[in-house]
Design an enzyme around this catalytic site. Structure first.
Site, PDB file in Angstrom:
ATOM      1  N   ASP A 229       6.144   5.343   1.436  1.00  0.00           N
ATOM      2  CA  ASP A 229       5.636   4.719   1.499  1.00  0.00           C
ATOM      3  C   ASP A 229       5.267   4.087   0.176  1.00  0.00           C
ATOM      4  OD1 ASP A 229       3.393   4.027   3.471  1.00  0.00           O
ATOM      5  OD2 ASP A 229       1.872   5.074   1.863  1.00  0.00           O
ATOM      6  N   GLU A 256       8.624   0.713   1.782  1.00  0.00           N
ATOM      7  CA  GLU A 256       7.457  -0.116   2.262  1.00  0.00           C
ATOM      8  C   GLU A 256       6.813  -1.437   1.230  1.00  0.00           C
ATOM      9  OE1 GLU A 256       3.258  -0.059   5.011  1.00  0.00           O
ATOM     10  OE2 GLU A 256       4.067   1.436   2.931  1.00  0.00           O
TER      11      GLU A 256
END
Length: 475
Positions: A229, A256
């Site tokens: 993330d 991401e």
């Protein structure tokens, strides 16, 4: 109304077909179910159902110590050393991994290594997990020792020296310029003023060692994939230091890094391209997502989906995580403009699961956004049909047969044919079955409807109704 469409001559499609065929991908680009904010026990209970639906991997929400019932609280870690949050604890997580493994499904873990929880509202220090959590550990010593992954939870994990410095600006700084790589990677993610933001971790030796210990313990439990993330906010040095050859051995890592486009866009050139080349990891294919939004949007053309990778508008197949929706898009006001019309999202899913590039990821939530669009998506009838097509055509190359502004029709060798029509009017597409190596006297059955095409001659007419997709699979 039906619109007859004559196929483009073979020589016109030769370059596109060659480029698509050359863009080979890993032989097992299995579908990932993003079980967003699902309790670990819920995933465990549905393990057999998930396997029966054709999923091979499940991505679950971050597993460590975190508090708060809101979905976003899972992205604010307090302590890596124990799994203890509203989704479950270490025992629940282990039971889930074992249940999935027993039915042939892998577990992917969502990892947050850029920052720790924003707790400035209740304390002004940078000691994690903080006195309140340490007191909780001390009060329930037997339990917390039983769910400890590594380390000694009688003392803290990080302190002020484990976070990025504040340059010479007199205090913690929030990111102010999202085009500036240094600003994005060294300063804090913040909400509106006076929010002080998420404390940004420094990749010193201690931080890296603790993050590696956490990953190794998850691997020991059977985790085979990691989603990183906020990878855009981490330096590639930090990512490579944590994900060394030992940690990466036998696992799939993808990050991401949100961009608004592919090659030529500043976000791609400044963040995503350097990440791909420096780490070798996979990433969300936001360039392809931008092409999907363009193609299905008002005034867009399906031509954009013929060979996007040839122009840097799709990631290399062996690094791409493909999608039509991620959790950030419906759940964050700043990204909701990227939501597709529901029908267009359905058509985009047919493209993502029908093509032969990348690893498809399907998002299914519990209506955290309030849109009620992705609740139980994982078992929706159209999704089941698309996964069936995807799994049955694994390893078969993709060749575009016909396309225009409204429609694209491509095949997966002789095994299947996909037609996607974004316009209101139906389309006829005549296909030279001999030249395109489609088998005669065999049913090609649509996995999304009751339509069956039985080919008996060189020229065969496929029909795709308006605003719909067909995914014909050879029986």
């Amino acid at each position: 109304m039906k619109i007859k469409f004559t196929p483009v001559p073979k020589q016109t499609l030769a370059i596109s077909t060659l480029l698509l065929s050359a863009a080979t991908f890993q032989s097992h680009a299995d579908v990932i179910l993003h079980a967003f904010n699902w309790q670990y026990s819920d995933v465990e209970a549905k393990a057999q159902e998930i396997a029966d639906l054709g999923y091979k991997k499940v991505l679950v929400s971050p597993a460590y110590k975190s508090t708060g019932d809101q979905w976003w609280a899972r992205y604010q870690p307090q302590d890596y050393r124990v799994i203890d949050n509203p989704l479950g604890d270490t025992d629940d997580f282990r039971d889930m991994v074992n249940a999935l493994n027993a039915v042939g499904v892998e577990t992917y873990a969502d990892i947050v290594f850029n920052h720790m929880a924003n707790e400035a509202w209740k304390r002004d220090d940078l000691n994690y997990p903080g006195s309140e959590v340490l007191s909780q550990y001390a009060t329930n010593t037997t339990y917390y020792q039983s769910i400890t992954l590594f380390g000694d939870v009688s003392s803290g994990l990080f302190n002020g020296g484990d976070f990025h410095g504040t340059y010479d600006q007199g205090g913690p700084q929030c990111i102010s310029n999202y085009s500036d790589v240094g600003d994005v990677q060294y300063n804090r993610l913040c909400g509106g003023a006076p929010d002080p933001g998420l404390p940004d971790l420094d990749p010193n030796n201690w931080v890296v060692s603790q993050q590696k210990s956490y990953l190794q313990m998850l691997k020991n439990m059977g985790v085979t994939g990691f989603r990183v993330d906020a990878a855009k906010h981490m330096t590639n040095y930090h990512i490579n230091a944590v994900f060394d050859s030992t940690i990466k051995n036998g696992v799939h890592v993808f990050g991401e890094i949100i961009t608004t486009g592919g090659a030529g866009s500043s976000e791609y050139d400044n963040f995503l391209a350097p990440y791909l080349s420096s780490t070798g990891h996979g990433a969300y294919d936001f360039p392809l997502f931008a092409q999907l939004r363009s193609a299905f949007g008002f005034g867009g053309s399906m031509n954009a989906l013929v060979a996007p990778g040839a122009y840097g508008q799709a990631l290399p197949s062996n690094q791409a995580i493909t999608f039509s929706i991620t959790h950030d898009i419906p759940l964050n006001d700043g990204f909701r403009y990227q939501l597709m019309d529901p029908t267009d999202e359905h058509l985009a899913n047919a493209y993502v699961l029908g093509r032969d590039g990348g690893v498809p990821l399907l998002y299914s939530d519990h209506n955290e956004s309030g849109d009620n669009r992705w609740v139980d998506l994982y078992k929706r009838a159209d999704i089941q049909g698309m996964i069936t097509f995807h799994n049955e055509t694994q390893g078969h190359a993709m060749q575009v047969v016909s396309y225009n502004d409204c429609l694209i029709l491509f095949k997966r060798d002789h095994k299947g044919v996909v037609g996607i029509n974004k316009c209101e009017n139906g389309q006829d597409i005549w296909v030279d079955t001999a030249a395109d190596n489609l088998w005669w006297y065999r049913n090609y059955r649509d996995t999304l409807s009751n339509d069956v095409q039985y080919i008996t001659s060189q020229w065969h007419k496929f029909y795709v109704p308006g605003r719909s997709a067909r995914m014909w699979l050879m029986e």
